[in-house]
Motif scaffolding. Structure first.
Motif, mmCIF file in Angstrom:
data_model
loop_
_atom_site.group_PDB
_atom_site.id
_atom_site.type_symbol
_atom_site.label_atom_id
_atom_site.label_comp_id
_atom_site.label_asym_id
_atom_site.label_seq_id
_atom_site.Cartn_x
_atom_site.Cartn_y
_atom_site.Cartn_z
ATOM 1 N N GLU A 150 0.841 -1.206 0.000
ATOM 2 C CA GLU A 150 0.000 0.000 0.000
ATOM 3 C C GLU A 150 0.877 1.258 0.000
ATOM 4 O O GLU A 150 0.594 2.217 -0.719
ATOM 5 C CB GLU A 150 -0.932 -0.022 1.217
ATOM 6 C CG GLU A 150 -2.058 0.979 1.127
ATOM 7 C CD GLU A 150 -3.076 0.797 2.239
ATOM 8 O OE1 GLU A 150 -4.260 1.030 1.980
ATOM 9 O OE2 GLU A 150 -2.684 0.435 3.372
ATOM 10 N N LYS A 151 1.952 1.247 0.773
ATOM 11 C CA LYS A 151 2.873 2.393 0.795
ATOM 12 C C LYS A 151 3.522 2.617 -0.565
ATOM 13 O O LYS A 151 3.871 3.743 -0.909
ATOM 14 C CB LYS A 151 3.958 2.190 1.866
ATOM 15 C CG LYS A 151 3.455 2.392 3.267
ATOM 16 C CD LYS A 151 4.524 2.120 4.300
ATOM 17 C CE LYS A 151 3.910 2.216 5.687
ATOM 18 N NZ LYS A 151 4.767 1.624 6.716
ATOM 19 N N ARG A 152 3.671 1.544 -1.333
ATOM 20 C CA ARG A 152 4.257 1.654 -2.679
ATOM 21 C C ARG A 152 3.203 1.997 -3.731
ATOM 22 O O ARG A 152 3.504 2.048 -4.914
ATOM 23 C CB ARG A 152 4.955 0.341 -3.036
ATOM 24 C CG ARG A 152 6.184 0.088 -2.176
ATOM 25 C CD ARG A 152 6.737 -1.302 -2.325
ATOM 26 N NE ARG A 152 7.188 -1.624 -3.667
ATOM 27 C CZ ARG A 152 7.621 -2.824 -4.025
ATOM 28 N NH1 ARG A 152 7.677 -3.810 -3.136
ATOM 29 N NH2 ARG A 152 8.011 -3.045 -5.253
ATOM 30 N N ASP A 153 1.954 2.207 -3.296
ATOM 31 C CA ASP A 153 0.831 2.568 -4.167
ATOM 32 C C ASP A 153 0.519 1.475 -5.193
ATOM 33 O O ASP A 153 0.107 1.750 -6.319
ATOM 34 C CB ASP A 153 1.080 3.912 -4.866
ATOM 35 C CG ASP A 153 -0.213 4.527 -5.393
ATOM 36 O OD1 ASP A 153 -1.283 4.268 -4.806
ATOM 37 O OD2 ASP A 153 -0.152 5.234 -6.414
ATOM 38 N N ARG B 93 -4.578 -1.130 -2.560
ATOM 39 C CA ARG B 93 -5.296 -0.232 -1.648
ATOM 40 C C ARG B 93 -6.359 -1.028 -0.910
ATOM 41 O O ARG B 93 -6.789 -2.085 -1.348
ATOM 42 C CB ARG B 93 -5.928 0.922 -2.420
ATOM 43 C CG ARG B 93 -6.944 0.470 -3.434
ATOM 44 C CD ARG B 93 -7.342 1.585 -4.379
ATOM 45 N NE ARG B 93 -8.190 1.039 -5.430
ATOM 46 C CZ ARG B 93 -9.483 1.262 -5.536
ATOM 47 N NH1 ARG B 93 -10.096 2.042 -4.686
ATOM 48 N NH2 ARG B 93 -10.172 0.714 -6.507
ATOM 49 N N THR C 2 -4.329 -0.585 -7.133
ATOM 50 C CA THR C 2 -4.479 0.802 -7.546
ATOM 51 C C THR C 2 -4.288 0.812 -9.069
ATOM 52 O O THR C 2 -3.902 -0.208 -9.662
ATOM 53 C CB THR C 2 -3.400 1.701 -6.903
ATOM 54 O OG1 THR C 2 -2.113 1.247 -7.367
ATOM 55 C CG2 THR C 2 -3.455 1.656 -5.382
#
Length: 148
Positions: A79-82, A85, A101
């Protein structure tokens, strides 16, 4: 039981051969996945989402046989790396789905294109019919063992 009997005992021989085969395949795949910028767990989570659409952490855990605690950490990293989600279910706000995402979908497409080429190279020395038959036999064994 002497070692000859032990080594010829089919259930044990089967387990050893399957373990060795798994180790060889996983070794070739893990290193390559690492080169793509992911670890095995991250890859399996993304594969599950790609194959089945958005899933809950529990659904993913069942598919990759991992506890939700370990997966939460990995999902946080993705999630931090997009790449993925968390999406709340509109009908049940307690339920949270994991999904790609837009950036993650594009990245996954590139990863899978490269991965498929790599897997063809890994398995190029094995006839496709042998692979098909092995898959079918493994399903029979898996279902047979699951019934016990």
């Amino acid at each position: 039981m002497d070692m000859t009997e032990f080594n010829d005992f089919l259930p044990i021989k089967f387990m050893i051969v399957m373990s060795k085969m798994n180790a060889v395949i996983v070794g070739k795949v893990e290193n390559y996945i690492k080169d793509l910028g992911f670890n095995k767990t991250e890859f399996l989570i993304m594969y599950s989402i790609a194959a089945h659409g958005k899933l809950t952490i529990q659904d993913i855990g069942v598919r990759i046989t991992m506890t939700s605690g370990n997966m939460t950490y990995t999902i946080d990293k993705l999630e931090k790396r997009d790449i993925i989600r968390r999406v709340r279910c509109p009908k049940d706000r307690r339920k949270i789905y994991i999904d790609f995402t837009e950036i993650g979908k594009k990245q996954w497409s590139v990863v899978m294109d490269k991965h498929m080429i790599h897997m063809e190279e890994v398995f190029e020395s094995i006839d496709d019919e042998v692979i098909r038959e092995t898959i079918e036999y493994m399903k029979i064994v898996g279902k047979g063992l699951d019934k016990k």
